[in-house]
Write an enzyme that holds these catalytic residues in place. Structure first.
Site, PDB file in Angstrom:
ATOM      1  N   MET A  77       0.817  -1.210   0.000  1.00 24.73           N
ATOM      2  CA  MET A  77       0.000   0.000   0.000  1.00 24.73           C
ATOM      3  C   MET A  77       0.857   1.269   0.000  1.00 24.73           C
ATOM      4  O   MET A  77       2.071   1.221   0.173  1.00 24.73           O
ATOM      5  CB  MET A  77      -0.915  -0.010   1.221  1.00 24.73           C
ATOM      6  CG  MET A  77      -1.882  -1.185   1.264  1.00 24.73           C
ATOM      7  SD  MET A  77      -2.871  -1.228   2.778  1.00 24.73           S
ATOM      8  CE  MET A  77      -3.860   0.256   2.600  1.00 24.73           C
ATOM      9  N   HIS A  78       0.193   2.403  -0.186  1.00 24.19           N
ATOM     10  CA  HIS A  78       0.730   3.747   0.047  1.00 24.19           C
ATOM     11  C   HIS A  78       1.739   4.233  -0.986  1.00 24.19           C
ATOM     12  O   HIS A  78       2.166   5.388  -0.916  1.00 24.19           O
ATOM     13  CB  HIS A  78       1.391   3.851   1.436  1.00 24.19           C
ATOM     14  CG  HIS A  78       0.609   3.264   2.559  1.00 24.19           C
ATOM     15  ND1 HIS A  78      -0.678   3.648   2.860  1.00 24.19           N
ATOM     16  CD2 HIS A  78       0.937   2.300   3.465  1.00 24.19           C
ATOM     17  CE1 HIS A  78      -1.106   2.964   3.919  1.00 24.19           C
ATOM     18  NE2 HIS A  78      -0.152   2.133   4.290  1.00 24.19           N
ATOM     19  N   ASP A 233      -2.495  -5.113   0.394  1.00 23.69           N
ATOM     20  CA  ASP A 233      -1.976  -6.415   0.816  1.00 23.69           C
ATOM     21  C   ASP A 233      -2.565  -6.909   2.126  1.00 23.69           C
ATOM     22  O   ASP A 233      -2.832  -8.107   2.287  1.00 23.69           O
ATOM     23  CB  ASP A 233      -0.446  -6.395   0.881  1.00 23.69           C
ATOM     24  CG  ASP A 233       0.110  -5.238   1.700  1.00 23.69           C
ATOM     25  OD1 ASP A 233      -0.664  -4.436   2.258  1.00 23.69           O
ATOM     26  OD2 ASP A 233       1.352  -5.115   1.768  1.00 23.69           O
TER      27      ASP A 233
END
Length: 491
Positions: A77-78, A233
């Site tokens: 992520m991110h 995830d």
């Protein structure tokens, strides 16, 4: 059959399941990260696509790819993938564990009095929005060229389908989404100098985002099957172990360490550095604590010692180590929960002439467990119910490590079949749901908890020992944290 693609930090994994949810095949291709400056961690998005082609070719030696009915995506992520007006990547992706944007976090929160209420989270350097503000502040030409911002797995989707689409669980980690409303927030976007026109469209993770394009189908040897929305995830890992109902949760020992618990509504608790995101299923949310270096700490130690992880774990077992004087802080890339400190440094403390490598390895296993305990404390302070907790991730393959975590937390922990497969299995399940539908009955049918391999019951006799060790661990960070900025200045 259903294909799940899990874009991890260190590898891209492919998981194929059958209609009954059984595991048919798995393959993986390694990926490299780059750290051109202190606190920077980046990857080349083109490497993700090349890894996708390679991993599907590996699968073709095991299965008939034309039997694949749908594809699901999971990913770290991110990350920030910046595309220009022609859909070309402008610069390397800034990853989740990149810590360069601490000043931009302060800038974002100061820009809106209700920033945390809108985003449901405290601004941390790992999230996407401060990364874009950093690009705006430090690479204005790249920012000016940016037409679209995608998360890592959604860049893979773009290469697969030609479409700009994201889903709720991953988008919630950008700080641009209002998780309660499950929609982009115009004020949060404006605080970064962006608007909805820079964002992909949003769907639920169990819905169809589009079909495989003709070019992608030809490159992969697949039919033009639908691609599901997918998940970040952690949400995908939750589906892989059947964590879909409020109170259910898991601890993931992957590159990072995650303590994830499902909630029935959006429950923000930024004051406790607890992440409050959407789940990848409609009408469901989750709370999460995150440590940045879990299994990656053990891999780092093995690489430094020029041995494999199995050798280090065997040394601990063969030495019959039940205690060590050494304390390890696992802050190799800073820390999120509970410190929100990108400058935090890892360290071994307490070594003497008697210290052996097995002592240091055991201290590392304990240190990760102590960080997980810090995360659990934050979740409990936020009022999170913790009823049924499983262990997943590559690090969870170690029975000794699983038992240490159970003893530190003084909580029963379940290790389930397929737990090491993690998010790839959840991605495959989302692929199936996008075909069958995502009613509550279908979710229960497609996403059952796998069978328990082993339940680790806490040893009550070790409770006081680990309480004292955890107290020392926390004091060590508190006393050394003021020095970390000095180290960074010297880099």
């Amino acid at each position: 059959m259903y294909l799940g693609l899990d874009l991890g930090t260190s590898s891209l994994k492919a998981v194929v399941t059958d209609a009954q949810g059984g595991l048919v095949a798995t393959e993986s291709v390694n990926l490299q990260t780059h750290s051109p400056q202190p606190l920077w961690v980046e990857q080349d998005p083109e490497a993700w696509w090349q890894a996708t082609v390679a991993v599907v070719r590996q699968l073709s030696a095991k299965i008939d790819l034309h039997d694949i009915r749908a594809i699901g995506l999971a990913g770290h992520m991110h990350g920030a993938v910046l595309l220009d007006a022609k859909g070309q990547v402008i610069r390397p992706c800034i990853l989740w564990n990149d810590g360069r944007s601490a000043a931009e976090c302060e800038q974002l929160e100061a820009s809106l009095a209700d920033f945390r209420q809108r985003s449901g989270n405290v601004a941390m350097p790992g999230f996407t929005a401060p990364k874009l503000l950093w690009v705006k502040n430090h690479e204005p030409d790249a920012f000016a060229r940016t037409k679209t911002v995608l998360l890592p797995k959604d860049y893979l989707r773009y290469r697969l389908t030609g479409r700009y689409v994201s889903e709720m669980s991953d988008a919630a980690g950008t700080l641009w989404l209002n998780p309660g409303k499950r929609d982009w927030d115009d004020a949060l976007l404006a605080a970064t100098g962006l608007g909805r026109e820079h964002m992909p469209s949003l769907i639920e993770g169990s819905r169809v985002s589009g079909p495989l394009s003709d070019d992608a189908a030809a490159a992969l040897g697949l039919n033009a099957v639908p691609v599901a929305g997918g998940a970040g995830d952690n949400a995908a890992g939750a589906l892989g172990v059947g964590v879909t109902r409020p109170g259910q949760g898991f601890i993931s020992l992957g590159t990072s360490g995650v303590y994830f618990v499902v909630s029935e509504a959006h429950k923000s608790a930024p004051e406790h550095t607890v992440h409050a995101f959407c789940h990848c299923l409609p009408g469901r949310w989750h709370q999460m604590s995150v440590m940045l270096s879990a299994a990656s700490s053990l891999e780092w130690w093995a690489r430094l010692q020029q041995v494999d992880v199995a050798t280090l774990l065997a040394e601990v077992e063969n030495a019959s180590k039940t205690s060590t004087e050494v304390i390890f802080l696992p802050y190799l890339t800073g820390e999120r929960t509970p410190h929100n400190d990108p400058l935090a440094r890892a360290q071994f403390f307490g070594m003497t002439s008697r210290t052996a490598r097995a002592d240091m390895t055991l201290a590392l296993l304990e240190g990760v467990a102590f960080s997980i305990a810090d995360g659990e404390a934050a979740l409990l302070a936020a009022g999170t119910p913790l009823d049924d907790i499983s262990l997943i991730g590559g690090g969870a393959r170690s029975p000794r490590w699983r038992q240490i975590i159970a003893d530190v937390l003084q909580r029963p922990l379940h290790f389930r079949e397929g737990g090491e497969v993690g998010p790839g299995l959840g991605a495959a399940r989302l692929a199936q749901l996008c075909i069958t539908g995502d009613s509550p009955e279908q979710i229960d049918s497609v996403c059952p908890p796998p069978a328990i391999v082993e339940t680790h019951l806490p040893d009550a006799g070790k409770a006081e020992y680990y309480r004292q060790r955890l107290e020392l661990y926390r004091k060590l960070y508190q006393h050394t944290a003021p020095l970390n900025a000095l180290f960074t200045q010297e880099d």
